[in-house]
Design a protein around this motif. Structure first.
Motif, short mmCIF file in Angstrom:
data_model
loop_
_atom_site.label_atom_id
_atom_site.label_comp_id
_atom_site.label_asym_id
_atom_site.label_seq_id
_atom_site.Cartn_x
_atom_site.Cartn_y
_atom_site.Cartn_z
N ARG A 61 47.22 35.07 43.88
CA ARG A 61 46.11 35.49 44.74
C ARG A 61 46.53 36.04 46.11
N THR A 62 47.82 36.35 46.28
CA THR A 62 48.22 36.97 47.54
C THR A 62 47.95 38.46 47.45
N ARG A 63 47.82 39.09 48.61
CA ARG A 63 47.46 40.52 48.65
C ARG A 63 48.63 41.36 49.14
N HIS A 64 48.95 42.37 48.36
CA HIS A 64 50.07 43.25 48.72
C HIS A 64 49.65 44.70 48.58
N TYR A 74 47.75 48.54 45.17
CA TYR A 74 47.40 47.20 45.63
C TYR A 74 47.77 46.26 44.49
N SER A 76 48.56 41.95 43.09
CA SER A 76 48.45 40.51 43.27
C SER A 76 48.97 39.86 41.99
N THR A 83 51.29 39.89 36.88
CA THR A 83 51.06 40.77 38.02
C THR A 83 49.93 41.74 37.68
N PHE A 98 41.10 45.03 46.63
CA PHE A 98 41.49 43.64 46.42
C PHE A 98 40.39 42.83 45.75
N GLU A 102 40.84 40.73 42.31
CA GLU A 102 40.46 39.32 42.17
C GLU A 102 39.52 39.12 40.99
#
Length: 137
Positions: A61-64, A74, A76, A83, A98, A102
């Motif tokens: 759940r991290t945002r890159h 984008y 996560s 991934t 994002f 999610e």
């Protein structure tokens, strides 16, 4: 007219997801508005590159965000080592990208992806059509 060229359209262009450990993709979807986009292969490769280089270290759940020549990727991850990435146009709102990721993570968390990936024969995964809609989501 040239204005309708996929590369000029605003929006999310491509979604892909896979297991970082062996880079086996279970989703690879070019959004309908971008049908015929000549960069589809490049979009897919951008997700594969992230999986290869950073897949195992992307925390759940991290945002890159990664900008490249053909848009913004984008990405996560979920808690199972998978991934998820979406390629969007430069002007597409980051928050929306994002939010989409999610939602996709939640959709796929309801499916036993890892078991399916392990049980499907390797030959099946080489069939493009199967990979494109492995879970029919």
């Amino acid at each position: 007219s040239d204005l309708a060229a996929p590369a000029l359209l605003r929006g999310m262009r491509f979604f892909a997801a896979g297991r970082a450990q062996d880079r086996r993709m279970f989703a690879s979807i070019l959004f309908p508005a971008f049908a015929g986009d000549p960069y589809e292969r490049i979009y897919r490769e951008s997700v594969e590159d992230v999986m290869r280089v950073a897949g195992g270290s992307v925390q759940p759940r991290t945002r890159h965000k990664l900008s490249f020549d053909h848009g913004v990727l984008y990405f996560s991850a979920d808690g199972r080592g998978c991934t998820y990435g979406v390629v969007a146009s430069d002007d597409f709102p980051m928050e929306s990208a994002f939010k989409f990721l999610e939602e996709m993570i939640e959709v796929y968390e309801g499916i036993d992806i890892l078991k399916a990936l392990d049980q499907a024969s390797t030959s099946v995964w080489n069939e493009r059509q199967f990979v494109d809609d492995a879970f029919g989501v």
